[in-house]
Design a protein around this motif. Structure first.
Motif, mmCIF file in Angstrom:
data_model
loop_
_atom_site.group_PDB
_atom_site.id
_atom_site.type_symbol
_atom_site.label_atom_id
_atom_site.label_comp_id
_atom_site.label_asym_id
_atom_site.label_seq_id
_atom_site.Cartn_x
_atom_site.Cartn_y
_atom_site.Cartn_z
ATOM 1 N N THR A 136 -9.510 13.668 39.803
ATOM 2 C CA THR A 136 -9.725 13.335 41.218
ATOM 3 C C THR A 136 -10.473 12.009 41.352
ATOM 4 O OG1 THR A 136 -9.764 15.688 41.769
ATOM 5 C CG2 THR A 136 -10.691 14.187 43.399
ATOM 6 N N GLN A 137 -11.480 11.841 40.524
ATOM 7 C CA GLN A 137 -12.205 10.551 40.507
ATOM 8 C C GLN A 137 -11.243 9.402 40.235
ATOM 9 O OE1 GLN A 137 -15.496 9.876 37.836
ATOM 10 N NE2 GLN A 137 -16.126 12.009 38.053
ATOM 11 N N ASP A 138 -10.452 9.572 39.173
ATOM 12 C CA ASP A 138 -9.517 8.498 38.782
ATOM 13 C C ASP A 138 -8.563 8.163 39.926
ATOM 14 O OD1 ASP A 138 -10.684 8.431 36.322
ATOM 15 O OD2 ASP A 138 -9.070 9.469 35.268
ATOM 16 N N PHE A 155 -13.676 4.292 53.535
ATOM 17 C CA PHE A 155 -13.017 4.898 52.372
ATOM 18 C C PHE A 155 -13.595 6.286 52.096
ATOM 19 C CE2 PHE A 155 -12.257 5.305 47.724
ATOM 20 C CZ PHE A 155 -10.869 5.255 47.767
ATOM 21 N N GLU A 156 -14.893 6.444 52.311
ATOM 22 C CA GLU A 156 -15.499 7.769 52.102
ATOM 23 C C GLU A 156 -14.916 8.781 53.095
ATOM 24 O OE1 GLU A 156 -19.766 7.978 52.271
ATOM 25 O OE2 GLU A 156 -19.782 10.145 51.867
ATOM 26 N N VAL A 159 -16.572 0.619 52.534
ATOM 27 C CA VAL A 159 -16.711 1.821 51.701
ATOM 28 C C VAL A 159 -16.918 3.069 52.567
ATOM 29 C CG1 VAL A 159 -18.096 2.937 49.901
ATOM 30 C CG2 VAL A 159 -17.549 0.515 49.726
ATOM 31 N N ALA A 179 -11.931 17.394 38.189
ATOM 32 C CA ALA A 179 -12.898 16.497 38.837
ATOM 33 C C ALA A 179 -12.706 15.068 38.328
ATOM 34 C CB ALA A 179 -14.318 16.981 38.575
ATOM 35 N N LEU A 232 -5.449 -0.270 47.244
ATOM 36 C CA LEU A 232 -5.301 0.055 48.662
ATOM 37 C C LEU A 232 -4.567 -1.028 49.459
ATOM 38 C CD1 LEU A 232 -5.995 2.468 50.372
ATOM 39 C CD2 LEU A 232 -8.147 1.386 50.997
ATOM 40 N N TRP A 276 -8.551 2.971 45.609
ATOM 41 C CA TRP A 276 -9.378 1.862 46.131
ATOM 42 C C TRP A 276 -8.875 0.522 45.596
ATOM 43 C CZ3 TRP A 276 -13.092 0.555 49.540
ATOM 44 C CH2 TRP A 276 -13.849 -0.588 49.287
ATOM 45 N N GLN A 277 -8.577 0.508 44.313
ATOM 46 C CA GLN A 277 -8.128 -0.745 43.695
ATOM 47 C C GLN A 277 -6.771 -1.196 44.233
ATOM 48 O OE1 GLN A 277 -8.387 0.710 39.708
ATOM 49 N NE2 GLN A 277 -10.388 -0.220 39.322
ATOM 50 N N VAL A 296 -17.214 8.735 42.183
ATOM 51 C CA VAL A 296 -16.211 7.765 42.650
ATOM 52 C C VAL A 296 -16.926 6.531 43.186
ATOM 53 C CG1 VAL A 296 -14.452 7.306 44.433
ATOM 54 C CG2 VAL A 296 -14.431 9.481 43.200
ATOM 55 N N TRP A 301 -17.605 12.685 44.737
ATOM 56 C CA TRP A 301 -17.666 11.458 45.543
ATOM 57 C C TRP A 301 -18.712 10.494 44.979
ATOM 58 C CZ3 TRP A 301 -15.591 7.819 48.068
ATOM 59 C CH2 TRP A 301 -16.386 6.852 48.708
ATOM 60 N N ALA A 306 -9.648 14.591 49.642
ATOM 61 C CA ALA A 306 -10.054 15.059 48.312
ATOM 62 C C ALA A 306 -9.715 16.532 48.053
ATOM 63 C CB ALA A 306 -11.548 14.806 48.100
ATOM 64 N N PHE A 335 -9.004 8.426 43.169
ATOM 65 C CA PHE A 335 -9.600 7.682 44.275
ATOM 66 C C PHE A 335 -10.056 6.283 43.850
ATOM 67 C CE2 PHE A 335 -9.428 11.816 46.243
ATOM 68 C CZ PHE A 335 -9.082 11.481 47.541
ATOM 69 N N VAL A 336 -10.480 6.137 42.606
ATOM 70 C CA VAL A 336 -10.832 4.786 42.130
ATOM 71 C C VAL A 336 -9.566 3.926 42.093
ATOM 72 C CG1 VAL A 336 -11.655 3.448 40.153
ATOM 73 C CG2 VAL A 336 -12.874 5.526 40.852
ATOM 74 N N TYR A 340 -11.728 9.765 51.796
ATOM 75 C CA TYR A 340 -11.942 10.655 50.652
ATOM 76 C C TYR A 340 -12.207 12.080 51.139
ATOM 77 C CZ TYR A 340 -14.366 13.066 46.895
ATOM 78 O OH TYR A 340 -14.750 14.010 45.980
#
Lengths: 218, 205
Positions: free
Chosen positions: B73-75, B44-45, B41, B70, B84, B81-82, A69, A66, B52, B77-78, B48
């Protein structure tokens, strides 16, 4: 395939995936009925597939994910569609009313009671709204109720003229909310209307919050 | 195809996806999505935290190791967000994220494949996405330490692992996997058979 010939895994795979038809399928079934080795092989394959299907759906990611992210999120809000001109105008009217109200409240001048006459809001049942609009309704409902109740309990402590001004502004916002909800019932996929609805709720929360701040501290 | 991969919400073929949350949870989720769409944010968390583990489980099985999972997973959620504001709430957020994860992985895999192809000598075949593999020609795979199914899946060659995970763990149909991976039907079936055979061998030891 003869009766004595064992079935290879590819064929067994196709069999369990139901990809064999007609005579092919019958031949495999006949063989399995009489060959313990192949039947055992099939049982192992089926056991593997059941285990694969039963794997847990969730595995906790490392805590650092997180943070990474969050670090990568653009600072700006997600891009939005540009509202149509008439919707911008409607939003501007609400903003003008709000601005003048808040200004009057903050400078504590003797406000002029504005007997705002607005058309009665057309009520749209929640079930007529698309799910995103219902969730916006629900998302603001608690905050608005709490602020409303707090203001109602100590309403007598505010100048009646101020109360009148606040209520007139709330009335305008409520009409705007009702209008956005009605429009969404007719055009559920319109994201700009969702934006307007959310913005109107934001304005309402902001006005109620400011009004509560005007109450004398106890 | 690449359009589908870049824009998961435009995917036409119905894909297997997580079960929808109960309606009360769905309403709460949509309220959070609405806030996150406005740039919140913290909302959004919360989304997540709720989603996640499912995305990471999928990523881990598709990639075969925690570091890559990992990163994937980052990619996801990023990217979420972009994009959404394009999420219309017609499906559960988990389904949308699921599609982003699968699409992101295969976009990345195709990019790697193209890069590898530029430096590959003529006639040299890539191991994981190669043509159908015949019995007896499987490259040696180190599954000696596989003591359970998860570890055995992680030890599979990448191409076979992805097909197995998509088909046998998640439940995609052959044609959906073919569309996602760009593999021909015959190649796809060969990869699936290969994965099953290797897993049965690994789990028998």
């Amino acid at each position: 395939m003869t009766r004595n010939e064992h079935i290879d895994l590819e064929r067994l795979s196709d069999f369990v995936d139901d990809r064999l038809l007609g005579d092919d399928r019958d031949a495999v079934q006949d063989h399995l009925a009489s060959c313990l080795s192949c039947a055992s092989h099939l049982a192992r394959l089926q056991s593997l597939l059941e285990a694969a299907h039963a794997l847990p759906d969730e595995i906790e990611p490392p805590p650092a994910v997180w943070a990474d992210v969050r670090e990568r999120l653009p600072r700006r809000a997600p891009s939005r569609q540009f509202p149509q001109r008439w919707l911008l105008a409607a939003a501007a009217v609400v903003l003008v009313v709000l601005s003048s109200t808040v200004t009057a409240l903050l400078v504590r001048r003797q406000p002029v009671i504005v007997a705002t006459k607005v058309a009665p809001a057309v009520t749209v049942a929640s079930m007529q709204l698309p799910p995103p609009a219902r969730s916006i309704d629900a998302g603001y409902a608690v905050a608005i109720r709490q602020l409303d109740e707090a203001l109602a309990q100590r309403r007598a402590e505010l100048d009646p003229a101020t109360i009148a001004k606040v209520e007139a502004s709330l009335n305008v916002i409520d009409v705007a909310i009702a209008e956005a909800r009605r429009a969404l019932a007719d055009d559920p996929a319109n994201r700009t209307l969702l934006d307007i609805l959310a913005a109107n709720y934001e304005h309402k929360v902001e006005l109620l919050r400011r009004a509560n701040e005007l109450l004398p501290r106890t | 195809m690449l359009t589908d991969l870049a824009e998961p919400e435009t995917t036409i073929v119905a894909m297997p996806s997580p079960p929808p949350p109960p309606s009360a949870d769905r309403d709460a989720e949509q309220a959070l999505v609405a806030r996150a769409q406005r740039g919140d944010v913290a909302a959004f968390e919360t989304l997540y935290r709720a989603n996640a583990p499912r995305v990471f489980a999928l990523s881990l099985r598709l990639t075969g190791n925690r570091a890559d999972a990992a990163e994937l997973t980052q990619d996801v959620f990023v990217h979420a967000w972009q994009r959404l504001t394009s999420f219309r709430g017609e499906a559960a957020l988990a389904s949308w994220l699921h599609r982003i994860a699968v699409n992101t992985l295969f976009m990345r895999a195709r990019g790697e494949h193209r890069r590898a192809a530029r430096v590959r000598f003529t006639g040299e075949e890539r191991e994981d996405d190669a043509a159908p593999v015949e019995q007896g020609t499987v490259p040696p795979v180190d599954v000696a330490q596989a003591v359970d199914l998860e570890r055995a899946i992680a030890a599979l060659p990448p191409g076979a692992r992805r097909v197995f995970v998509l088909h046998d763990v998640i439940g995609y149909r052959h044609e959906e996997i073919a569309r996602l991976t760009g593999l021909a039907e015959g190649t796809l079936r060969a990869q699936l058979h290969r994965a099953r055979r290797l897993l049965m061998e690994a789990l028998q030891r």
